[in-house]
Design an enzyme around this catalytic site. Structure first.
Site, PDB file in Angstrom:
ATOM      1  N   ILE A  77     -15.980 -10.931 -19.279  1.00  0.00           N
ATOM      2  CA  ILE A  77     -16.853  -9.616 -19.362  1.00  0.00           C
ATOM      3  C   ILE A  77     -17.420  -9.232 -18.138  1.00  0.00           C
ATOM      4  O   ILE A  77     -18.251 -10.082 -17.567  1.00  0.00           O
ATOM      5  CB  ILE A  77     -17.717  -9.411 -20.662  1.00  0.00           C
ATOM      6  CG1 ILE A  77     -18.943  -9.973 -20.648  1.00  0.00           C
ATOM      7  CG2 ILE A  77     -16.757  -9.809 -22.008  1.00  0.00           C
ATOM      8  CD1 ILE A  77     -19.839  -9.814 -22.013  1.00  0.00           C
ATOM      9  N   CYS A  78     -17.489  -7.624 -17.994  1.00  0.00           N
ATOM     10  CA  CYS A  78     -17.886  -7.219 -16.713  1.00  0.00           C
ATOM     11  C   CYS A  78     -19.309  -7.427 -16.871  1.00  0.00           C
ATOM     12  O   CYS A  78     -19.961  -6.618 -17.893  1.00  0.00           O
ATOM     13  CB  CYS A  78     -17.329  -5.882 -16.398  1.00  0.00           C
ATOM     14  SG  CYS A  78     -18.078  -5.072 -14.955  1.00  0.00           S
ATOM     15  N   VAL A  79     -19.972  -7.816 -15.790  1.00  0.00           N
ATOM     16  CA  VAL A  79     -21.610  -7.830 -16.126  1.00  0.00           C
ATOM     17  C   VAL A  79     -22.152  -6.458 -15.962  1.00  0.00           C
ATOM     18  O   VAL A  79     -23.082  -6.334 -16.801  1.00  0.00           O
ATOM     19  CB  VAL A  79     -22.111  -8.800 -14.788  1.00  0.00           C
ATOM     20  CG1 VAL A  79     -21.960  -8.220 -13.498  1.00  0.00           C
ATOM     21  CG2 VAL A  79     -23.733  -8.901 -14.827  1.00  0.00           C
TER      22      VAL A  79
END
Lengths: 130, 98, 117, 98, 117, 130
Positions: A77-79
Site C-alpha cells: 500500500i502506498c505510504v
C-alpha cells in the site's frame, strides 16, 4: 507471464477491489505469476485490519490476506495514500504518535517506487479503479 | 494491441470517449457497470465498433449480477475472469476508462 | 527500458486523482522516461492562477512546473478537450503538446504501460 | 422552492439531468467541480436556465481554487459559504445532483 | 409530520449507493411515511434475476420486495429512464409508478426532505 | 434555524467532506444551530483517528473534532457503513474481537435512525457527497 495489479478503489464502496481480487485469483489459477499488487488512492483501505463486514458478505480484507498468504505475495500500500487516509502499521503509528494501528502483514506500507518498478518489471499491468 | 477496459454505464461520458481511441487490432472489455453498455438497447453506441470488427467482451459475473443475461447484444462475447487474464496476455497492454 | 504513459483525466480539487497522479508521475520520472497525457477534464489540472487559500485545499498545481526539472518533457494534451473548455496554451502552467485525435490514438499505442488517474 | 446543488463538471450527465428538474422559483448552486459549468464557455448549457430567470450561483472558494475567476459567465453570482447557508434557508429544501 | 423522499440514482453492484440507500429507506419507513424515486441508472436497482453468486456480491435486490411490507407504498420511477434502458414494469422486482417529466418535477417539489443516494 | 448535514464522501478522496466542513462552520458563524452531522457511506472515514495527512494540509479529522468540541456537537457515524469500512470504537472492537480501534468521541457510532431523526427534526437538511 508476470502481472502487476493496481487497485485504486476502496472495498465495497466501488466494485474495483472485488474485480481486482477476482482477476488476481484468475491470474494464479491460470498458472501465471503475480509480481506485485499495489494499492493506491482509496485502494489502501483494503489493508484495514478492522474491516468487519456482515457475516454473509465477502470480507475483502480477509480475502486479500488469504490470497497473499497462500501464494506468498506482498500486498503493497502506498505510504502517501495510506497516511492521509489513516492506514498505519505499528511503525508509522509510533512515528505519528498514535496509540493504535490498523495495518499488518501481508499488507506492507511502501513508496510509489514499488508501483513504477511493478509497471516496468511485470509483463502486464492492469488497473482496477472507481 | 490495446485491451480497453470500461466500467461505466452509457449514462457516463466514458463510453463515447473510449470508442474514439479504439483502433483496429484492439479489443474492448466491459466490466462492472460497464456491462450496461452491452445490452441490446444500449448496443447502438457500440455499433460502430462492431462494424469495424473490434472484438467486444463482457465479464459474465457482472452481467449475471445485474440481471442482464437475457438482454445482451449478440455482438458481445461473455468471458470469465480466466478468459480476461488470457485476453490481457493476448493484448500487450491495457487502458482503463471510467 | 519500457516507456510509461501517465494519463490525468480528472479536474483538480474535486477528487484526489490529480494530486496522487502527479505524485506517481514524479516518482516515475526518477526511474525512467515518462510521458504525461491530459485528457478531458484532466486539462484543467494545468490551469494557471489556482488559488486554494479560502478552500483550504493544497495548491499542488504549482508542482506541474517541476515536470521539466524532473526530466518529464513529453507532455501532451487533447487539443479538442482544450478547445471545448475555451482554453489556450497561454492559460496553462506548462504548455503541453496539443494532439489531434489521430495523434492521441497513436500516443496511447506507442507506450508500453499506461497508468490512469 | 428547491435549492439544487450540482458538483460535477459539464463532462458528466448531472448538468443535463438536473436542468430538467429546475422549475420557476428554484435556484441552482454550483460547487466543487460543478463550478466548471459556470465558465462562459460551458455557459451554453445554463443558457436555458438564465432565460427562464433561474438564479445561478457558484461557490467562490471553488471558483478561485480552480483558477476560474476570470472565466465566469456574467450570469453567475459568486457566493461564500455564509451566503450558501442563507440560500439554504431562503429555499425550503435542497437536492444534490452528482 | 414531514415527508421524506429517497432517490436512488446509481446502478447496483458498481457502487454501494444502492445497498446503503435501501438500508436508509427501510430505516426511514420505521419512523414515517417515505417515498422512493428511481432515477437514471437507479432504475436498474429493480431489475429482476440479479444473480450475484459468481461475483460474490450481496444480492440485496431481493429486499426491494420488502418495501411494501415496510409500508413504503409510494414507489416512483422516471418513465423515460426505463424506456431509454429498454425496460418495462414487468422486468422489475416491484412495479414503481412511472412518471413523466412534469410529474417527476412535481414529486421533487412535493416532499419536505430529499435524501440522495 | 436548525440544520442537519449529511456527509457521504471520504476525506481528501473527494471534496465532499471539505465542503461539508466549510458549510457547517458557516451555519454556526451565521448564528444558526447544527442539530446533527451524520456521516454515511464513505463519509464515515472522517472519523478515523489515525488520519495523518501532510503537515501543510488541513487535517479533516482534526477539523471536524475541533468544530464539534468547540460547539458541543455530536458527530454521528452510521454503524453499518462504519463496520464494513473498518471504523470501530473500543466497544465495537471488543465485539468484533479486534485488538485495535480507530473511533473515539466526539465521533459516535449509531444507527440510521439518527439520519431519519435528523431529516425529520431539523429545519433544513443538506447532503454533501462524491
Amino acid at each position: 507471464m508476470k502481472f502487476t495489479i493496481v487497485v485504486q478503489g476502496g472495498p465495497y464502496t466501488t466494485q474495483a477491489s472485488l474485480s481486482a481480487w477476482h482477476f488476481a485469483r484468475a491470474v494464479l489459477s491460470s498458472g501465471h505469476e503475480i509480481y506485485r499488487i499495489f494499492f493506491y488512492h482509496d485502494g489502501v483501505y483494503n489493508a484495514n485490519t478492522l474491516l468487519s463486514p456482515p457475516q454473509d458478505e465477502l470480507d475483502l480484507h480477509h480475502a486479500w490476506r488469504s490470497l497473499a498468504l497462500e501464494h506468498g505475495l506482498e500486498l503493497i500500500i502506498c505510504v502517501a495514500s495510506a497516511l492521509r487516509r489513516g492506514l498505519l502499521d505499528p511503525t508509522e503509528a509510533d512515528r505519528y504518535e498514535k496509540s493504535q494501528s490498523n495495518v499488518e502483514a501481508p499488507f506492507v506500507i511502501s513508496g510509489l517506487g514499488q508501483l513504477i518498478d511493478g509497471a516496468l518489471t511485470a509483463d502486464r499491468t492492469l488497473t482496477f479503479g472507481p | 494491441m490495446l485491451l480497453h477496459l470500461l466500467n461505466k454505464s452509457p449514462e457516463h461520458a466514458a463510453l463515447l470517449r473510449c470508442t474514439g481511441f479504439i483502433r483496429h487490432g484492439d479489443c474492448l472489455v466491459l466490466l462492472e457497470d460497464g456491462v450496461y453498455c452491452a445490452t441490446s438497447k444500449a448496443g447502438a453506441a457500440l455499433g460502430e465498433l462492431v462494424e469495424r470488427g473490434i472484438p467486444l467482451y463482457a465479464v459474465s459475473a457482472d452481467v449475471e449480477a445485474r440481471g442482464l443475461s437475457a438482454r445482451l447484444s449478440p455482438d458481445i462475447k461473455l468471458i470469465n475472469y480466466e478468459e480476461l487474464v488470457a485476453l490481457s496476455i493476448q493484448y500487450t497492454k491495457s487502458k482503463r476508462w471510467g | 527500458m519500457r516507456k510509461l504513459l501517465f494519463i490525468q483525466s480528472h479536474a483538480p480539487h474535486g477528487t484526489l486523482f490529480g494530486q496522487e497522479g502527479l505524485d506517481a508521475i514524479l516518482a516515475g520520472s526518477a526511474f525512467v522516461d515518462c510521458a504525461v497525457l491530459f485528457l478531458g477534464d484532466g486539462v484543467y489540472q494545468l490551469l494557471k492562477d489556482q488559488a486554494t487559500q479560502t478552500l483550504a485545499s493544497r495548491n499542488y498545481s504549482v508542482s506541474y512546473q517541476a515536470l521539466f526539472d524532473y526530466g518529464v518533457d513529453a507532455i501532451f494534451c487533447s487539443a479538442a478537450d482544450l478547445l471545448t473548455r475555451g482554453l489556450t496554451l497561454e492559460d496553462l502552467i506548462v504548455a503541453p503538446t496539443p494532439l489531434n485525435p489521430k495523434e492521441l490514438e497513436a500516443i496511447l499505442h506507442d507506450y508500453d504501460v499506461i497508468l490512469d488517474f
